[in-house]
Design an enzyme around this catalytic site. Structure first.
Site, PDB file in Angstrom:
ATOM      1  CG  HIS A  59      -2.127  -1.096   1.043  1.00  0.00           C
ATOM      2  ND1 HIS A  59      -2.672  -1.750   2.128  1.00  0.00           N
ATOM      3  CD2 HIS A  59      -2.810  -1.295   0.144  1.00  0.00           C
ATOM      4  CE1 HIS A  59      -3.616  -2.628   1.885  1.00  0.00           C
ATOM      5  NE2 HIS A  59      -3.889  -2.277   0.335  1.00  0.00           N
ATOM      6  CD  GLU A  62      -0.631   0.250   4.800  1.00  0.00           C
ATOM      7  OE1 GLU A  62      -0.318  -0.789   4.588  1.00  0.00           O
ATOM      8  OE2 GLU A  62      -2.116   0.374   4.656  1.00  0.00           O
ATOM      9  CG  HIS A 205      -0.072  -4.093   5.094  1.00  0.00           C
ATOM     10  ND1 HIS A 205      -0.926  -3.715   4.018  1.00  0.00           N
ATOM     11  CD2 HIS A 205       0.269  -5.313   4.391  1.00  0.00           C
ATOM     12  CE1 HIS A 205      -0.840  -4.408   2.924  1.00  0.00           C
ATOM     13  NE2 HIS A 205      -0.341  -5.666   3.253  1.00  0.00           N
ATOM     14  CD  GLU A 264      -2.604  -3.585   9.046  1.00  0.00           C
ATOM     15  OE1 GLU A 264      -1.898  -2.626   8.782  1.00  0.00           O
ATOM     16  OE2 GLU A 264      -3.327  -4.046   7.839  1.00  0.00           O
TER      17      GLU A 264
HETATM   18 ZN   LIG Z   1      -1.977  -1.954   4.047  1.00  0.00          ZN
END
Ligand SMILES: [Zn+2]
Length: 296
Positions: A59, A62, A205, A264
């Site tokens: 992403h 990110e 992420h 994350e």
């Molecule tokens: Zn992500």
């Protein structure tokens, strides 16, 4: 390593050059190219039988995950050359246990867009502005430069994810494309993964300090224990997740039945600021070192 500011393909290329020059046991190459022709680099370190894969910056907003994973490789390599530890574990133990293949920036076009914006000479300048609702602020952009969310591109119940997301066309986030694996970045990662026989994979992420480890029952019985141990190392939470499809780790779990994780990292609002890098890095390195130490 760069100490502040942005982190695009230019900074990454320079870091790879330095890492491979300084440490002869670190190798680098490319798994393919982005929409705009940028290399999608990989790095390799370690000579163990178990093949681990980490990737970062799927992403765009990110992008901080790229310098984070490069810092891990840098500390791992440094500790190997000095007989030290990384994330609290002797580096040589990890080096002998696993071979680690890292793709530090899966979405180099997106990383550049989210950090530098779209100049008038950007080949997609007009479309990007339109897909971004007329705004020239791309700091929240997650997709690649064709407005496709790369973590909604994988053939794992892709249609269900599309119905759930309800995003019909190119957008800053959540559009999975017109079909699975239409985008060169997702294609490159899927093709490369098919040929690599990885024992486990982990996608970085931001944010939330959580680890997702399951996918529709395809996870092996020990996956939850692995997630718990990584979570404990970093002070993160291992989370059982439902109602999400078409991600890289989903596809990996479904296709190979081996452990696949989404981590994350950090906490706050994306994009996480550069000032958070040190603090996130300290805990994440413990998690990543623990990951390499997990295989029996
Ligand atoms: Zn992500």
């Amino acid at each position: 390593m760069k100490v502040n500011g942005c982190y695009t393909i230019a900074e990454l290329s320079e870091d790879l050059r330095r890492l491979t020059a300084r440490y002869p046991f670190v190798a680098a190459g490319s798994i393919g190219r982005s929409v705009l022709g940028k290399p999608i680099y990989y790095l390799r370190i370690g000579e163990g039988a178990f093949r681990w894969h980490f990737n970062a910056c799927c992403h765009a907003n990110e992008w901080i995950t790229s310098p984070l994973v490069i810092r891990f490789v840098n500390q791992f390599a440094h500790a190997c050359s000095t007989g030290g530890a990384v994330g609290g574990i002797p580096a040589w133990t990890l080096f002998r246990k696993a071979s680690l293949w890292v793709v530090p920036m899966l979405n180099p076009d997106g990383a550049e867009l989210a950090q530098c914006g779209a100049s008038p000479c950007h080949p997609y300048a007009r479309e990007l502005c339109e897909w971004n609702g007329g705004s020239d602020d791309f700091t929240q952009w997650k997709a690649n430069v064709r407005g496709v969310d790369l973590n909604d591109q994988f053939p794992a119940h892709w249609e269900e994810e599309r119905s759930r997301r309800q995003v019909p066309g190119p957008a800053p986030r959540d559009f999975g494309g017109d079909a699975p694996l239409t985008e060169p970045e997702a294609q490159a990662l899927a093709n490369w993964t098919r040929g690599m026989d990885f024992g486990a994979v982990l996608s970085l992420h931001t944010q939330g300090e959580e680890i997702y480890w399951n996918y529709r029952g395809h996870e092996p019985p020990y996956a939850e224990d692995w997630a718990d141990r990584m979570a404990e190392a970093a002070g993160y939470r291992a989370v059982y997740l439902e109602g999400s499809d078409a991600g890289y780790k989903d596809w990996f779990l479904q296709t190979f039945g081996r452990p696949g994780f989404t981590v994350e990292a950090g906490r706050g609002r994306n994009p996480l600021p550069w000032e958070d890098l040190e603090e996130i890095s300290a805990r994440l390195n413990r998690l990543l070192a623990q990951a390499l130490d997990l295989p029996p």
